[in-house]
Design an enzyme around this catalytic site. Structure first.
Site, PDB file in Angstrom:
ATOM      1  N   LYS A 257      -6.024   1.810  -4.688  1.00  0.00           N
ATOM      2  CA  LYS A 257      -6.933   2.766  -5.254  1.00  0.00           C
ATOM      3  C   LYS A 257      -6.593   4.319  -4.820  1.00  0.00           C
ATOM      4  O   LYS A 257      -6.678   5.172  -5.713  1.00  0.00           O
ATOM      5  CB  LYS A 257      -8.224   2.725  -4.547  1.00  0.00           C
ATOM      6  CG  LYS A 257      -9.505   3.119  -5.352  1.00  0.00           C
ATOM      7  CD  LYS A 257      -9.738   4.476  -4.506  1.00  0.00           C
ATOM      8  CE  LYS A 257     -11.097   5.271  -5.261  1.00  0.00           C
ATOM      9  NZ  LYS A 257     -11.082   6.565  -5.070  1.00  0.00           N
ATOM     10  N   ASP A 273      -5.448   5.815 -22.695  1.00  0.00           N
ATOM     11  CA  ASP A 273      -6.307   4.829 -22.329  1.00  0.00           C
ATOM     12  C   ASP A 273      -6.337   4.389 -20.940  1.00  0.00           C
ATOM     13  O   ASP A 273      -5.283   3.626 -20.438  1.00  0.00           O
ATOM     14  CB  ASP A 273      -6.064   3.765 -23.184  1.00  0.00           C
ATOM     15  CG  ASP A 273      -6.948   2.412 -22.855  1.00  0.00           C
ATOM     16  OD1 ASP A 273      -7.703   2.470 -21.895  1.00  0.00           O
ATOM     17  OD2 ASP A 273      -6.795   1.395 -23.877  1.00  0.00           O
ATOM     18  N   HIS A 370     -10.304  15.622   5.061  1.00  0.00           N
ATOM     19  CA  HIS A 370     -11.068  16.090   3.639  1.00  0.00           C
ATOM     20  C   HIS A 370     -12.188  16.674   4.081  1.00  0.00           C
ATOM     21  O   HIS A 370     -13.256  17.082   3.169  1.00  0.00           O
ATOM     22  CB  HIS A 370     -11.484  14.637   2.936  1.00  0.00           C
ATOM     23  CG  HIS A 370     -10.244  14.084   2.387  1.00  0.00           C
ATOM     24  ND1 HIS A 370     -10.245  12.619   1.856  1.00  0.00           N
ATOM     25  CD2 HIS A 370      -9.020  14.203   2.418  1.00  0.00           C
ATOM     26  CE1 HIS A 370      -9.090  12.325   1.462  1.00  0.00           C
ATOM     27  NE2 HIS A 370      -8.286  13.244   1.713  1.00  0.00           N
TER      28      HIS A 370
HETATM   29  C1  MEV Z   1      -9.983   7.411  -1.233  1.00  0.00           C
HETATM   30  O1  MEV Z   1     -10.218   7.854  -2.447  1.00  0.00           O
HETATM   31  C2  MEV Z   1      -8.442   6.989  -1.219  1.00  0.00           C
HETATM   32  C3  MEV Z   1      -8.123   6.238   0.175  1.00  0.00           C
HETATM   33  O2  MEV Z   1      -8.884   5.234   0.545  1.00  0.00           O
HETATM   34  C4  MEV Z   1      -6.622   5.583  -0.203  1.00  0.00           C
HETATM   35  C5  MEV Z   1      -6.095   4.879   1.142  1.00  0.00           C
HETATM   36  O3  MEV Z   1      -6.979   4.138   1.899  1.00  0.00           O
HETATM   37  O4  MEV Z   1      -4.781   4.528   0.925  1.00  0.00           O
HETATM   38  C6  MEV Z   1      -7.870   7.380   1.319  1.00  0.00           C
END
Ligand code: MEV
Length: 416
Positions: A257, A273, A370
Site C-alpha cells: 500500500k 486507469d 507525519h
Molecule cells: C501509509 O499510507 C503507508 C504505510 O503504512 C506504508 C508501510 O507501512 O510500509 C506507512
C-alpha cells in the site's frame, strides 16, 4: 425505482441538479459548490455527469531516474505522501538515482472456452496461430502502422471444463483496453464458426506480467543515520522490514500500500486507469500463490540496495489524455515523452515512497514523522485558516490527544 430517475442521463444539467437537490435536501450553498466545480458543458466524459470532484495535486521533486532529475506531479488526499516521495528520492539520488528498465510492454487478453477439449484446442491454436494473429490485427489495423499489433497466442487449461486462449498484443503508446477487446471479440466470432465449443467471454486481462518495470537504487548507509541511530542500524532494520513483507501477507499488504501511495498518485496525475494498475500490481504480488511485498531491500558494506519489479499497464496517449487538459501539462512538468518513460517514472516513485515509509517505520515510527502534516490536516479540516495554522499546530503539538475538539477549542481561544 421512482420514474423521475428514468433516463437521468438524458436530462439537462440543471434538471439533474434539481432532482438530486430535492432528493438529498441540499442547501443553496451546497448546490453552488457543485456548480462551481462543474467543468464539462458537453458532459460527454461519463454518464450522468454532475460535477468535478477535485483532489489535491502536488509535485515530488528531485526524482532521479536513469540519470535525469524529474518533477513528478502527484494527485493524492494523503498529507504525507508527496513529502515522503521527495524524501525517498533524495536518499536514492545520493546513491546515483533510480535505475529503471522496462523489460517488455505487452498487454494481454483472454477468450474463455467451456467444454472444449484442451489438447484439441491447443493443437488448433498452434495450427492457426498466423491466421488468428491476422484476424486480430485486421480488426484494429491502425495499430500496425505504429509498429504494434497482436504478437502471440497460447492456450492454458484452467480445469477440466474451462480453457483460456491468451492473446498478447503490443498496443504501442496506448494502454489499449479497447484495442484488445476489439481483437478478442473478432477472434471469438471467428472461433465460434470453427469449433463446437461454448465461448464464455472474451476480455482483456489486468494481469500484466509483460508490462513490468524493473527499478533499483541504492542509498549510502551514512545517509540513513538519524539522531539516535547509525546508518548501519537503520539499513539493517529496513532489510528486516523488507524480509517481514516477504514472510507475512498482512505486512505485505501494507508494505505494498505504501508503494501504491506513490504509484497511484502519479498514475492519476498522468491520466491513467489506476484501477488497472492496482489490479495488475496486487495480482502480480500474489503470482507465486502467496501474497508478498513487491520490493526487497538488502545491504552491502556501504549501501542499502532496493529492487522492485512492478507491472505498470498504462498508455501515453488515448483515454483521459484527450479530455483532461491537466494531463498533458503534468507530462510536460514530468518531462516524459512516451509510455516507457512514464512507466519508469511511476515505478521509481513507488520505490522511493517505499523507502521513505520503511525508514520512518523502523526509526521514529510513522506517527511522529507525519505529525506536522497530520496536525495541519486536522486543523484545516476543523476550520482553521491558513494564517492560524502555525499557532494551532504549535498548541496541538503540546497535547497528548490532539483531536477535533482540541482544534475547535484552540480556534475559539485565539479568535477571541
Ligand atoms: C501509509 O499510507 C503507508 C504505510 O503504512 C506504508 C508501510 O507501512 O510500509 C506507512
Amino acid at each position: 425505482m421512482d420514474s423521475k430517475w428514468n433516463h437521468f442521463y438524458k436530462k439537462p444539467f440543471q434538471k439533474r441538479l434539481d432532482l438530486i437537490a430535492e432528493e438529498a435536501g441540499l442547501t443553496p450553498d451546497q448546490l453552488d459548490l457543485i456548480k462551481q466545480q462543474f467543468s464539462q458543458p458537453s458532459g460527454q466524459v461519463i454518464e450522468n455527469y454532475v460535477t468535478d470532484f477535485g483532489l489535491p495535486q502536488g509535485v515530488a521533486v528531485g526524482v532521479v531516474v536513469n540519470g535525469h532529475s524529474h518533477l513528478v506531479p502527484m494527485v493524492t488526499e494523503e498529507p504525507s505522501v508527496i513529502a515522503a516521495a521527495s524524501n525517498g528520492s533524495r536518499l536514492l539520488a545520493a546513491g546515483g538515482g533510480i535505475q529503471a528498465e522496462v523489460a517488455s510492454q505487452l498487454t494481454g487478453g483472454q477468450i474463455i472456452i467451456k467444454n472444449g477439449a484442451f489438447s484439441q484446442l491447443r493443437a488448433f491454436v498452434a495450427d492457426h496461430q498466423a491466421e488468428m494473429i491476422e484476424i486480430a490485427n485486421d480488426s484494429h489495423p491502425s495499430i500496425l502502422s505504429y509498429g504494434g499489433g497482436a504478437k502471440r497466442l497460447s492456450v492454458r487449461q484452467l480445469d477440466s471444463t474451462f480453457t483460456s486462449i491468451d492473446l498478447m498484443v503490443d498496443t504501442g503508446e496506448a494502454m489499449g483496453a479497447n484495442m484488445i477487446n476489439t481483437m478478442l471479440e473478432a477472434l471469438s466470432n471467428w472461433l465460434r464458426n470453427q469449433m463446437n465449443a461454448e465461448i464464455t467471454m472474451a476480455i482483456l486481462t489486468n494481469y500484466a506480467d509483460e508490462a513490468v518495470v524493473h527499478v533499483s537504487g541504492k542509498v549510502p548507509l551514512a545517509q540513513l543515520a538519524t539522531q539516535s541511530m547509525s546508518g548501519q542500524v537503520v539499513g539493517r532494520r529496513i532489510v528486516d522490514a523488507s524480509q517481514v513483507a516477504q514472510l507475512d501477507f498482512r505486512r505485505a499488504a501494507t508494505h505494498n500500500k505504501g508503494i501504491m501511495n506513490g504509484v497511484d498518485a502519479a498514475t492519476i496525475a498522468f491520466g491513467n486507469d489506476w484501477r488497472a494498475v492496482e489490479s495488475a500490481v496486487h495480482s502480480y504480488a500474489a503470482r507465486t500463490g502467496a501474497y508478498k511485498g513487491l520490493s526487497t531491500w538488502q545491504m552491502s558494506d556501504k549501501d542499502l540496495i532496493g529492487q522492485m519489479d512492478l507491472p505498470v499497464p498504462i498508455g501515453f496517449v488515448g483515454g483521459a489524455n484527450k479530455v483532461l487538459p491537466l494531463v498533458a501539462i503534468n507530462k510536460q512538468i514530468a518531462a516524459i515523452h512516451n509510455t516507457q518513460e512514464e512507466m519508469a517514472l511511476i515505478a521509481a516513485v513507488g520505490l522511493a515512497q517505499n523507502l521513505a515509509a520503511l525508514k520512518a517505520l523502523v526509526t521514529e515510527g510513522i506517527q511522529k514523522g507525519h505529525m506536522n502534516l497530520q496536525l495541519k490536516s486536522l486543523a484545516l479540516s476543523n476550520g482553521a485558516q491558513d494564517f492560524e495554522l502555525p499557532q494551532v499546530i504549535n498548541q496541538l503539538r503540546q497535547l497528548k490527544n490532539p483531536d477535533s475538539r482540541a482544534v475547535k477549542q484552540i480556534l475559539k481561544t485565539i479568535r477571541r
